[in-house]
Write a protein that holds these residues in place. Sequence first.
Motif, PDB file in Angstrom:
ATOM      1  N   PRO A  51       0.757  -1.210   0.062  1.00 18.89           N
ATOM      2  CA  PRO A  51       0.232  -0.028   0.012  1.00 18.89           C
ATOM      3  C   PRO A  51       0.991   1.126  -0.230  1.00 18.89           C
ATOM      4  O   PRO A  51       2.156   1.609   0.873  1.00 18.89           O
ATOM      5  CB  PRO A  51      -0.943  -0.180   1.053  1.00 18.89           C
ATOM      6  N   ASN A  52       0.443   1.851  -0.375  1.00 20.51           N
ATOM      7  CA  ASN A  52       1.008   3.437  -0.575  1.00 20.51           C
ATOM      8  C   ASN A  52       0.615   4.391   1.157  1.00 20.51           C
ATOM      9  O   ASN A  52      -0.314   4.897   0.538  1.00 20.51           O
ATOM     10  CB  ASN A  52       1.124   4.523  -1.893  1.00 20.51           C
ATOM     11  N   SER A  53       1.665   4.579   1.423  1.00 17.24           N
ATOM     12  CA  SER A  53       0.939   5.398   2.377  1.00 17.24           C
ATOM     13  C   SER A  53       1.299   6.922   2.175  1.00 17.24           C
ATOM     14  O   SER A  53       0.811   6.901   2.894  1.00 17.24           O
ATOM     15  CB  SER A  53       1.666   5.204   3.439  1.00 17.24           C
ATOM     16  N   GLY A  57      -2.375   8.179   3.980  1.00 13.10           N
ATOM     17  CA  GLY A  57      -2.422   9.211   5.583  1.00 13.10           C
ATOM     18  C   GLY A  57      -2.921  10.347   4.334  1.00 13.10           C
ATOM     19  O   GLY A  57      -3.746  11.034   5.400  1.00 13.10           O
ATOM     20  N   SER A  63      -0.568   9.442   9.999  1.00 16.06           N
ATOM     21  CA  SER A  63       0.152   9.444   8.835  1.00 16.06           C
ATOM     22  C   SER A  63       0.998   8.024   9.281  1.00 16.06           C
ATOM     23  O   SER A  63       1.655   7.754   8.617  1.00 16.06           O
ATOM     24  CB  SER A  63       1.334  10.540   8.486  1.00 16.06           C
ATOM     25  N   MET A  64       0.591   8.072  10.371  1.00 15.58           N
ATOM     26  CA  MET A  64       1.603   6.693  10.932  1.00 15.58           C
ATOM     27  C   MET A  64       2.491   6.889  10.866  1.00 15.58           C
ATOM     28  O   MET A  64       2.985   5.868  11.339  1.00 15.58           O
ATOM     29  CB  MET A  64       0.433   5.462  10.435  1.00 15.58           C
ATOM     30  N   ILE A  65       3.006   8.126  11.301  1.00 16.64           N
ATOM     31  CA  ILE A  65       4.295   8.600  11.646  1.00 16.64           C
ATOM     32  C   ILE A  65       4.768   9.388  13.335  1.00 16.64           C
ATOM     33  O   ILE A  65       3.542  10.171  13.664  1.00 16.64           O
ATOM     34  CB  ILE A  65       5.195   9.142  10.382  1.00 16.64           C
ATOM     35  N   ILE A  86      12.464   3.840  19.372  1.00 17.27           N
ATOM     36  CA  ILE A  86      11.856   2.752  18.224  1.00 17.27           C
ATOM     37  C   ILE A  86      12.034   1.068  17.758  1.00 17.27           C
ATOM     38  O   ILE A  86      11.278   0.889  17.748  1.00 17.27           O
ATOM     39  CB  ILE A  86      14.234   3.483  17.354  1.00 17.27           C
ATOM     40  N   THR A  90       8.482  -0.336  17.218  1.00 14.96           N
ATOM     41  CA  THR A  90       8.607  -1.731  16.047  1.00 14.96           C
ATOM     42  C   THR A  90       7.555  -2.694  16.331  1.00 14.96           C
ATOM     43  O   THR A  90       7.660  -2.978  17.388  1.00 14.96           O
ATOM     44  CB  THR A  90      10.257  -2.404  16.675  1.00 14.96           C
ATOM     45  N   ARG A  93       1.908  -0.232  14.473  1.00 17.74           N
ATOM     46  CA  ARG A  93       1.713   0.198  12.574  1.00 17.74           C
ATOM     47  C   ARG A  93       2.606   2.043  12.787  1.00 17.74           C
ATOM     48  O   ARG A  93       2.396   2.204  11.821  1.00 17.74           O
ATOM     49  CB  ARG A  93       0.568   0.565  12.317  1.00 17.74           C
ATOM     50  N   TYR A  94       3.038   2.236  13.752  1.00 20.01           N
ATOM     51  CA  TYR A  94       3.451   3.450  13.353  1.00 20.01           C
ATOM     52  C   TYR A  94       5.220   3.586  13.197  1.00 20.01           C
ATOM     53  O   TYR A  94       5.849   2.554  13.897  1.00 20.01           O
ATOM     54  CB  TYR A  94       3.600   4.642  14.684  1.00 20.01           C
ATOM     55  N   SER A  95       5.907   4.064  12.831  1.00 19.36           N
ATOM     56  CA  SER A  95       7.078   3.960  11.914  1.00 19.36           C
ATOM     57  C   SER A  95       7.063   5.761  12.055  1.00 19.36           C
ATOM     58  O   SER A  95       6.729   6.160  12.550  1.00 19.36           O
ATOM     59  CB  SER A  95       7.525   3.860  10.952  1.00 19.36           C
ATOM     60  N   PRO A  96       8.684   5.578  13.027  1.00 15.90           N
ATOM     61  CA  PRO A  96       9.580   6.911  13.340  1.00 15.90           C
ATOM     62  C   PRO A  96      10.326   7.874  12.149  1.00 15.90           C
ATOM     63  O   PRO A  96      10.462   6.894  11.905  1.00 15.90           O
ATOM     64  CB  PRO A  96      10.613   6.276  14.546  1.00 15.90           C
ATOM     65  N   ILE A  97      10.263   8.380  12.156  1.00 14.20           N
ATOM     66  CA  ILE A  97      11.325   9.805  11.820  1.00 14.20           C
ATOM     67  C   ILE A  97      11.896  10.673  12.239  1.00 14.20           C
ATOM     68  O   ILE A  97      11.764  11.190  13.538  1.00 14.20           O
ATOM     69  CB  ILE A  97      10.295   9.683  10.316  1.00 14.20           C
TER      70      ILE A  97
END
Lengths: 335, 335
Positions: A51-53, A57, A63-65, A86, A90, A93-97
């Motif tokens: 899927p294209n986030s 988003g 954004s799940m970020i 982090i 992990t 469904r969230y990822s860190p930037i």
Amino acid sequence: MDQKKITIQDIAECANVSKSTVSRVLNNTTPVDGKKREAVLKAVKDLNFEPNSFASGLAGGNSMIIGVQTQKIGSSFYDLVTQGVIHCLTGTRYSPILVDGVWDKEIELKGIDTLLRRQVDGLIIIGGDIDKKHLIRLAEKKPILLVGREVEGLQDRCLYVDNFDIGYQATKFLIELGHRAIVHITGIKSHQDSVRRLNGYLHALDEAKIPYDKGLVFEGAFDGPSGVEAIDTILGRGKKFTAVFAANDMSAFGARLALYRNGIDVPGEVSLIGIDDQTEATYMTPPMTSVRQPAFKMGVTAGNAMLDLLKHKEIELPKQSVQISVRESTAKAPL
Amino acid sequence: MDQKKITIQDIAECANVSKSTVSRVLNNTTPVDGKKREAVLKAVKDLNFEPNSFASGLAGGNSMIIGVQTQKIGSSFYDLVTQGVIHCLTGTRYSPILVDGVWDKEIELKGIDTLLRRQVDGLIIIGGDIDKKHLIRLAEKKPILLVGREVEGLQDRCLYVDNFDIGYQATKFLIELGHRAIVHITGIKSHQDSVRRLNGYLHALDEAKIPYDKGLVFEGAFDGPSGVEAIDTILGRGKKFTAVFAANDMSAFGARLALYRNGIDVPGEVSLIGIDDQTEATYMTPPMTSVRQPAFKMGVTAGNAMLDLLKHKEIELPKQSVQISVRESTAKAPL
DNA sequence: TATATTTATGAAAGCGGTTTCAAGCGTCTG
DNA sequence: CAGACGCTTGAAACCGCTTTCATAAATATA
């Protein structure tokens, strides 16, 4: 290079259902008939659909970020907190930037802008120097968490150790070993942490009725070279001392080297204590005593709190306590 | 919390132009009349507009994100490379998003998936263990760069130091100081780096006609405890040696501690050399000799190369050379 | 059996930008 | 002065997904 991207539409066609259904299967938002569900899942697998986030988003609104701002990659405390965050994220469904402020307020602010533009759902800021006002304004827009920093008006979003207490404990530890002439290598003076640690040091002296000797304090910069310079300078002043309390491990390492260069035995002649308890402290010769901040744990706690915040749960951030990792660089004061 | 977001539409209305024009002003894609341009810019400022990068990513097709995968935040070499990449990207329109493989292949793969899902425009992978095949497949889809790793079929995308040479140089350095019984603490054996460094060691011995003694080699894990264990084990084997070459600084630090515990003087009785030249090496007592990899520079180089790749320029990745930071943990072999 | 209620599903309307397309306008040319 | 050309500009399509809404089918209720 790019073969044509497969989209949710392709999956829909392949599985003989509508886009809507595919979306529902993927997100478990609405029950879907078993057969169709299977078909969709199979299609996803077969076509290797990702899927294209950006699209989700945009459409979904979140954004799940989680934006994470550190002050300096490569610096022990910040790295550990970051790792904690982090680690905690992990598997969710969230990822860190991550953005790095590299100790520079300008860059820090730009970093925050970048994160906002990227529509992060939440913001974890580790340390740093951004204005209180600015932070409060940010907090009105996004869930925000401050690690290693205490900001009035945002107390319930701050996760920090009591730096005054760190300074106090470290100094008291030395005093209890019988030291009275205790050098303090401070951190960068514009940092509130540094000031608090210094105040803790002063308080411990005061409590023990040891008069404050300005000549035993050196303004460092949280790094090795300033630790070296500190010792050289204070020795140059002709001061006698039997212990050194450095505002972090890196400056303690510097001090260690300078003591070695000057032929001063640790802990025989001078005891040495740092703050951070970074991995390398264990491997100094002799292994160095250091005040340990639960940095990794703080990262995890912050991560979890953010997750809760995003679920609109109430959060509670416990005050973090520290403990001294006693090793062999500290000993009873020589007679 | 969220007051209503302002969009490009709001700007358009406020400046009395169309969305299209706003977009054109913001991206400098088409000349726009001076007055309107001003008006737009003013509106952007007044309303404090921040473009939604999801929307532009979706519409424009590129995310302006570079995915960076590190192996372990907090590990000197990886941190430095990461810093280099971030440094190089700062100020460009690209921003990095970081994932941590924490030395685990599973997590590493998931990290890559996350990055792809996030539509990164390019991928910089630092070290790690992902299959060659998988990487090649990735490279077909996205610009990719591998740092600290050499992969057949992707040579022109790899930026690495010659690990064989590192092992060789370090060992030769010791041999030239007169050492013949040289311990080697290897890295994790599944890492190609470790194997190459070991081979370099073997080659140097061979060249100097020093017979290989298996008992002097210990399989470490790139960390402090394994360095300690190495020395204890080899001492336990009753082996005599006058030098130790560790596959990285952390294990060298461990070795240093074990030597200290066993009352063995460095460098009087045993010389010690590590790899990475991490900051702390300077502050060991005595300061430790280490082979320096130009990690930060490699990060910068990789970042720039990626930027070029994205502009469809040709890139060239020079082979990185290493140099030994000679300090005081190494000395002539005792008689 | 007729009606009300629930459930699964598809069509279509966004989300907030970029980009194509065509129109409008002023200028240049023969 | 008409036609060609070049510029700027707005309308509208589109990016790929989520979600609302309405419909059709299935089930429950009377």
